[in-house]
Design a protein around this motif. Structure first.
Motif: not given
Length: 630
Positions: A163-173, A206-222
């Motif tokens: 989950v990647v919130p937009d900079s304007s999202s209430a959960i950004a920080e 979710p807010d329009d600017g909040t991104e949801f990345l691919n589950e498999m790729a993100t899991a492997q990244q971390y």
């Protein structure tokens, strides 16, 4: 816990030993205590348990043998006791919540996450992974809930790696993080959170600017990031559905355990299945990752009904060597039965002990005393409910008549002439409400019997919504062909009209309209079916070969009340449960109207699902004013 046998160890699985071990690392065991998808179901629930074979001495008022008793189970007061006891007796315990904590009951409608956060902090989870329903009220609604969650000294880490919130999202920080690392006996254990991407984007808000990345790729990244940092024991905490978790495990390198949610999957024993619970697989499930190493996959059903307990053993290289455990369903040792239509009685003496002994044959069940402090905490919220239920959530401009079929005369505030041509006002509106609060749906369908009262003009409260829609139904979406939808309507009319049927089956809809001839033969009673997706465009003849998304309640979605074709689709797994109680759906619709400064009014005549009605006697309500019956 007296009277119940100790927890059975179920599903021992062993993986092959992996290579040589590093001298600097050591083998450790951890115990994962987990739950998921409680959806604001904070209080205990009950299930019916078949006691017909126990030869109880108690009888009902008519002197007949008792066939079933109600068993109280789950809820946060018993879950608190369970988590505390298991934490104290376990090796290296980790307390996990795998998402969808909020939305679904009056506790969320009234307290907006405060009650959920309070009972979660009472348990004090070590990690909480976001689910799709955490975004039902947008990023700001999630931030409000997480503020409640962080207001306690518990300070549970909130995980959502993809989950990647937009900079304007209430959960950004400062609200979410991709993973956390815990230490046991000097060894690091990494926990990574994954939320289901497409479902969250398309079915929540979710807010329009909040991104949801691919589950498999993100899991492997971390996983790779943690391994580079010397963490070789990796647990994914996912809100991604059971079958997806199995596929995720198989596609990843370095994953050891997946603790999941979202599909509300019950894993357990054959004894639990024989007691009437819908067990999908054994606990734990075992598969292998892309390295050929064992991965243990677990999930803990729904609604705070049980806790999963998984003991995982890691070798020095962080490879899982074994997993063992079982879900634990907490129950009270008091059982009630129906004495007559208005009285329930409590089993006592030998009868109660017979039920205790029978339940003890189910490995998952454990007698638990509810935690007194948690009960007091719940009572503090319940005291406020009586006041908050009277909260006005909107205005009703017209008397909205309740009927099951056109001209029935069931309404207590309207003359039968008001519903003579097209049927119930409020049932059509309920179908529209469900459609409007379900962004993915094209059409809404509701059975007449699921709507219980007229709605009079004036102020409308939360309590009114629960009186209108009093059952514990949830909203379900199903992708269906036009032909299947027409057949569903025919099914409903057959159950309404033919011998042994119920007038409550009569179908109401939104975004869908049709003519009804109740005098026609079975299968030929519906004609001129038209669709207007989301009531946002023009009406057009239904395309029998096209696919439409239908939202309805889970009672008829499962094929009950004569909705047989719904049942076929449901049993084939072609559905998505939103887990939103249907009363909550109506409350959300009233909120939408209020936000737009609009009142609840009768629909335009072109929106009524029944456009013309011919009764069983052949009398045309559109042409004659003296038709009787249906």
């Amino acid at each position: 816990m007296k009277g119940f046998k100790q927890l059975a160890i179920a599903g021992l699985v062993t993986a092959a030993l992996a290579g040589c071990n590093d001298n600097d690392d050591k083998a450790i065991n951890v115990t994962l205590l987990h739950m998921n998808d409680h959806h604001s179901h904070i209080a205990a629930d009950d299930f019916d348990y078949d006691v017909s074979a126990l030869n109880l001495s108690a009888t009902n008022e008519a002197g007949q043998a008792i066939e079933e008793v109600e068993v109280t189970y789950g809820g946060f007061a018993m879950m608190k006791t369970l988590f505390d006891e298991m934490t104290a007796s376990s090796v290296n315990p980790i307390k996990i919540h795998a998402g969808d904590a909020i939305t679904g009951t009056l506790y969320y409608s009234l307290f907006e996450g405060e009650a959920d956060a309070a009972v979660m902090n009472d348990i004090c989870f070590d990690v909480f992974a976001l689910g799709n329903h955490e975004f039902d009220d947008g990023d700001a609604g999630l931030a409000k809930f997480l503020d409640f969650l962080s207001s306690d000294s518990c300070d549970t880490p909130v995980l959502a790696a993809n989950v990647v919130p937009d900079s304007s999202s209430a959960i950004a920080e400062g609200y979410i993080q991709p993973y956390t690392v815990m230490r046991f006996q000097g060894e690091k254990v990494g926990l990574i959170g994954i939320d289901i991407a497409d479902k969250t984007k398309n079915s929540s808000q979710p807010d329009d600017g909040t991104e949801f990345l691919n589950e498999m790729a993100t899991a492997q990244q971390y996983i790779d990031e943690l391994r580079d940092d010397g963490v070789n024991k990796i647990i994914l905490v996912t809100h991604y559905q059971y079958q997806n978790d199995l596929a995720l495990a198989q596609g990843l390198s370095g994953v050891d355990v997946i603790v999941g949610g979202d599909s509300h999957t019950l894993l357990g024993s054959s004894e639990l299945a024989e007691a009437g619970f819908n067990v999908i697989d054994s606990y734990p499930a075992l598969t292998t990752n892309a390295d050929g190493e064992a991965v243990c996959v677990v999930q803990a059903w729904e609604y705070a009904h049980l806790m999963g307990k998984l003991e995982a053993s890691f070798d020095k290289k962080g490879v899982v060597q074994s997993c063992e455990g079982t879900p634990v369903m907490p129950v009270t040792a008091e059982f009630v039965y129906e004495y007559n239509d208005s009285e329930y009685r409590v089993l006592s003496g030998t009868d109660a002990q017979l039920v205790v002994d029978a339940l003890a044959t189910i490995p998952e069940i454990m007698a638990v005393e509810p935690n007194a402090n948690t009960e007091a905490l719940l009572a503090s919220f319940d005291e406020q409910v009586e006041v908050l239920e009277q909260t006005v959530i909107g205005q009703v401009a017209d008397d909205l008549c309740l009927e099951r079929y056109p001209g029935q005369g069931r309404s207590t505030i309207c003359d039968a002439s008001a519903t003579y041509a097209r049927g119930s006002d409020i049932s059509n509106i309920v179908a529209k409400a469900f459609l409007m609060v379900t962004p993915t749906a094209d059409i809404g369908i509701q059975n007449g019997g699921g709507v219980r009262v007229d709605v009079a003009a004036g102020e409308y409260t939360i309590a009114d919504a629960y009186t209108l829609l009093p059952f514990s139904n949830t909203l379900i979406t199903m992708d269906m062909t036009g032909q299947e939808i027409v057949t569903v309507l025919e099914d409903a009319l057959s159950n309404t009209i033919d011998d042994g049927g119920s007038s409550g089956s009569y179908p109401y809809a939104s975004g869908l309209r049709y003519d009804v001839d109740a005098s026609a033969s079975e299968g030929s009673r519906i004609s001129n079916v038209e669709v207007n997706s989301r009531v946002a465009g023009d009406w057009a003849a239904i395309d029998l070969a096209a696919t439409y998304t239908v939202v309805t309640n889970d009672f008829i979605a499962s094929g009950r009340d004569g909705y047989d074709t719904f049942g076929v689709v449901y049993n084939a797994g072609r559905f998505v449960d939103t887990y939103t109680e249907y009363a909550q759906g109506f409350i959300s619709y009233m909120d939408m109207l209020s936000d737009a400064n609009e009142s609840l009014t009768k629909l335009r005549m072109d929106e009524y699902s029944t456009q013309s009605y011919i009764g069983r006697d052949g009398c045309d309500h559109s042409a004659q004013s003296d038709c009787e019956g249906y």
